[in-house]
Write a protein that holds these residues in place. Structure first.
Motif, PDB file in Angstrom:
ATOM      1  N   LEU A  64      -8.905 -16.275   1.899  1.00 24.09           N
ATOM      2  CA  LEU A  64      -9.304 -16.271   0.542  1.00 24.09           C
ATOM      3  C   LEU A  64     -10.012 -17.360  -0.314  1.00 24.09           C
ATOM      4  N   PRO A  65     -10.814 -17.148  -1.310  1.00 22.25           N
ATOM      5  CA  PRO A  65     -11.538 -18.261  -1.884  1.00 22.25           C
ATOM      6  C   PRO A  65     -10.508 -18.961  -2.968  1.00 22.25           C
ATOM      7  N   VAL A  66      -9.428 -19.582  -2.230  1.00 22.44           N
ATOM      8  CA  VAL A  66      -8.505 -20.164  -3.175  1.00 22.44           C
ATOM      9  C   VAL A  66      -8.114 -21.639  -2.417  1.00 22.44           C
ATOM     10  N   GLY A  67      -7.500 -22.433  -3.178  1.00 24.41           N
ATOM     11  CA  GLY A  67      -6.875 -23.743  -2.508  1.00 24.41           C
ATOM     12  C   GLY A  67      -5.635 -23.559  -2.035  1.00 24.41           C
ATOM     13  N   THR A  68      -4.942 -24.657  -1.836  1.00 27.22           N
ATOM     14  CA  THR A  68      -3.567 -24.376  -1.275  1.00 27.22           C
ATOM     15  C   THR A  68      -2.412 -24.197  -2.241  1.00 27.22           C
ATOM     16  N   THR A  69      -2.946 -24.242  -3.617  1.00 24.34           N
ATOM     17  CA  THR A  69      -1.935 -23.619  -4.688  1.00 24.34           C
ATOM     18  C   THR A  69      -2.740 -22.485  -5.327  1.00 24.34           C
ATOM     19  N   VAL A  70      -2.162 -21.264  -4.972  1.00 22.41           N
ATOM     20  CA  VAL A  70      -2.654 -20.257  -5.584  1.00 22.41           C
ATOM     21  C   VAL A  70      -1.754 -19.376  -6.403  1.00 22.41           C
ATOM     22  N   THR A  71      -2.547 -19.006  -7.421  1.00 23.26           N
ATOM     23  CA  THR A  71      -2.076 -18.060  -8.602  1.00 23.26           C
ATOM     24  C   THR A  71      -2.441 -16.607  -8.384  1.00 23.26           C
ATOM     25  N   MET A  72      -1.441 -15.559  -8.167  1.00 22.60           N
ATOM     26  CA  MET A  72      -1.610 -14.295  -7.959  1.00 22.60           C
ATOM     27  C   MET A  72      -1.256 -13.629  -9.265  1.00 22.60           C
ATOM     28  N   PHE A  73      -1.695 -12.204  -9.633  1.00 23.79           N
ATOM     29  CA  PHE A  73      -1.322 -11.545 -10.613  1.00 23.79           C
ATOM     30  C   PHE A  73      -0.850 -10.496 -10.157  1.00 23.79           C
ATOM     31  N   PHE A  74       0.447  -9.893 -10.659  1.00 21.43           N
ATOM     32  CA  PHE A  74       1.011  -8.672 -10.125  1.00 21.43           C
ATOM     33  C   PHE A  74       0.800  -7.538 -11.200  1.00 21.43           C
ATOM     34  N   HIS A  75       0.580  -6.356 -10.507  1.00 20.79           N
ATOM     35  CA  HIS A  75       0.412  -5.008 -11.281  1.00 20.79           C
ATOM     36  C   HIS A  75       1.479  -4.181 -10.746  1.00 20.79           C
ATOM     37  N   ASP A  76       2.160  -3.508 -11.465  1.00 19.06           N
ATOM     38  CA  ASP A  76       3.140  -2.249 -11.052  1.00 19.06           C
ATOM     39  C   ASP A  76       2.377  -0.882 -11.127  1.00 19.06           C
ATOM     40  N   LEU A  77       2.283  -0.463  -9.890  1.00 15.52           N
ATOM     41  CA  LEU A  77       1.422   0.693  -9.506  1.00 15.52           C
ATOM     42  C   LEU A  77       2.488   1.855 -10.078  1.00 15.52           C
ATOM     43  N   GLY A  78       3.557   1.788 -10.271  1.00 14.25           N
ATOM     44  CA  GLY A  78       4.489   2.944 -10.474  1.00 14.25           C
ATOM     45  C   GLY A  78       5.042   3.551  -9.282  1.00 14.25           C
ATOM     46  N   PRO A  79       6.076   4.447  -9.367  1.00 19.03           N
ATOM     47  CA  PRO A  79       6.572   5.328  -8.330  1.00 19.03           C
ATOM     48  C   PRO A  79       5.477   5.969  -7.343  1.00 19.03           C
ATOM     49  N   GLN A  80       5.727   5.679  -6.007  1.00 19.29           N
ATOM     50  CA  GLN A  80       4.804   6.124  -4.914  1.00 19.29           C
ATOM     51  C   GLN A  80       5.327   7.149  -3.947  1.00 19.29           C
ATOM     52  N   LEU A  81       4.633   7.910  -3.247  1.00 18.07           N
ATOM     53  CA  LEU A  81       4.928   8.812  -2.203  1.00 18.07           C
ATOM     54  C   LEU A  81       3.987   8.594  -1.160  1.00 18.07           C
ATOM     55  N   GLY A  82       4.795   8.959  -0.014  1.00 15.61           N
ATOM     56  CA  GLY A  82       3.595   8.790   1.302  1.00 15.61           C
ATOM     57  C   GLY A  82       2.893  10.195   1.251  1.00 15.61           C
ATOM     58  N   HIS A 140      -1.462  15.919  11.483  1.00 18.22           N
ATOM     59  CA  HIS A 140      -2.199  14.781  10.806  1.00 18.22           C
ATOM     60  C   HIS A 140      -1.434  13.455  10.946  1.00 18.22           C
ATOM     61  N   ARG A 141      -2.146  12.519  11.386  1.00 18.05           N
ATOM     62  CA  ARG A 141      -1.658  11.173  11.337  1.00 18.05           C
ATOM     63  C   ARG A 141      -1.931  10.445  10.068  1.00 18.05           C
ATOM     64  N   PHE A 142      -1.130   9.929   9.331  1.00 17.01           N
ATOM     65  CA  PHE A 142      -1.165   9.181   7.964  1.00 17.01           C
ATOM     66  C   PHE A 142      -1.115   7.746   8.163  1.00 17.01           C
ATOM     67  N   SER A 143      -1.800   7.136   7.345  1.00 20.71           N
ATOM     68  CA  SER A 143      -1.518   5.667   7.714  1.00 20.71           C
ATOM     69  C   SER A 143      -0.034   5.481   6.675  1.00 20.71           C
ATOM     70  N   ASP A 144       0.078   4.198   6.372  1.00 22.10           N
ATOM     71  CA  ASP A 144       1.234   3.766   5.869  1.00 22.10           C
ATOM     72  C   ASP A 144       1.139   3.717   4.201  1.00 22.10           C
ATOM     73  N   GLY A 145      -0.438   4.151   3.918  1.00 21.21           N
ATOM     74  CA  GLY A 145      -0.561   4.075   2.388  1.00 21.21           C
ATOM     75  C   GLY A 145       0.312   5.293   1.662  1.00 21.21           C
ATOM     76  N   THR A 146       0.139   5.067   0.423  1.00 15.80           N
ATOM     77  CA  THR A 146       1.166   5.750  -0.566  1.00 15.80           C
ATOM     78  C   THR A 146       0.139   6.227  -1.735  1.00 15.80           C
TER      79      THR A 146
END
Length: 338
Positions: free
Chosen positions: A98-116, A179-185
């Protein structure tokens, strides 16, 4: 040199080699660079601080670490980005790339309830199956009593019910066994919107086709049974394509190989399009529209064609990007055209 001397020399060399390897490893560990990751929410409030994160750690692994701290946010529900309004990072992206240094700040977003994806497909398909049957069996008392039922039972009404139920029953079986599904939701809100679309259209077209005043198609049995033949061919073709993709391991997953036609004639459409399953799906609903001569079905077919064209073009571009030897003759969904 006797055997005893040889043994002593061998032991010395072995000891020196082991010492050199240990020293080299210690030196490597000494210079090993770890990352420090701070995760903030959308309001830039600190959620957690992860110390000594491996440089080869993936975003998916970081999500798992966050999940241990906040169990309510399982990994599929999380989205991490490098900027508050930035694009979400993919789970397979590596931290050191990733285009970052050794100290990284990431931002979290809640996507809400998920289903497979399996549950998503089952939910989308099981609704139209039963909704249509409710209208066909007149279990819903929504028609006015003054409307007399057609004296001629009108075979197309029964035929339409059989075709509609067959289509969604096939999709349910394919969802469970093929069907073969990925682990995505998928977010619960999106699932509700999709169900509203499929279930709503199913109720709309079922209302008109099963209406007491429904009129048969203009060209009678010729129009009905000609469309029925096309409908069944497209259903068989759709099933054949999904089965072929399953055998290649690229149905719902990242393609490992280029799908090619097999001995099954229904797979020969692979010569001309990248997503023949969408081509057959459009053919199914187009023939159903002709069979019933119903405006809501035609509108559903048009909207479905637009959406499937978008999906097909996306997959077509992915095939071209993944495989340099991908056949140039193929289009996305309509042979030699689109």
């Amino acid at each position: 040199m006797d055997l005893k001397s040889l043994f002593v020399v061998a032991q010395f060399i072995k000891t020196r080699c082991a010492h050199g390897m240990t020293a080299g490893k210690a030196k490597k560990d000494k210079n090993y660079i770890f990352y420090e990751v701070e995760i903030q929410d959308s309001k830039k409030l600190k959620l957690c601080y992860l110390d000594k994160v491996e440089p080869n750690a993936t975003i998916g692994e970081i999500k798992c670490l966050l999940y241990k701290i906040y169990p309510k946010w399982y990994p599929a529900r999380q989205a991490l980005s490098l900027h508050p309004d930035g694009e979400s990072l993919k789970d397979d992206e590596v931290l050191e790339n990733l285009p970052v240094g050794t100290t990284v700040t990431m931002f979290f977003h809640d996507l809400g309830p998920q289903l497979g994806w399996t549950m998503v497909f089952l939910t989308e398909c099981i609704g139209p199956l039963f909704i249509y049957l409710f209208f066909f069996l007149h279990l819903l008392n929504i028609y006015e009593q003054k409307d007399d039922y057609t004296s001629n039972p009108c075979s197309v009404v029964t035929l339409a019910c059989v075709c509609h139920c067959f289509h969604y029953f096939r999709r349910l079986l394919e969802t469970v066994f093929i069907h073969r599904f990925s682990d995505g939701t998928l977010p619960l809100q999106t699932i509700m919107r999709n169900c509203l679309y499929y279930w709503g259209f199913s109720a709309w077209l079922a209302y008109y086709i099963n209406h007491p005043l429904y009129t048969p198609p203009s060209y009678g049995n010729l129009q009905i049974y000609s469309a029925l033949v096309v409908f069944m061919l497209c259903e068989a073709g759709n099933f054949s394509i999904n089965l072929a993709l399953n055998n290649l391991g690229c149905n719902g997953l990242r393609p490992k190989r280029i799908p090619y036609p097999t001995r099954n004639p229904f797979t020969w459409l692979f010569f001309f399009v990248s997503c023949p399953n969408y081509t057959y799906e459009v053919g199914t609903w187009l023939s159903f529209s002709i069979m019933t001569q119903c405006v809501p079905v035609a509108l559903f077919t048009l909207l479905g064609f637009i959406q499937m064209t978008i999906w097909a073009r996306g997959k077509h571009k992915m095939y071209i990007r993944e495989f340099t030897e991908y056949p140039e003759l193929r289009s996305a969904i309509i042979p030699l055209f689109l």
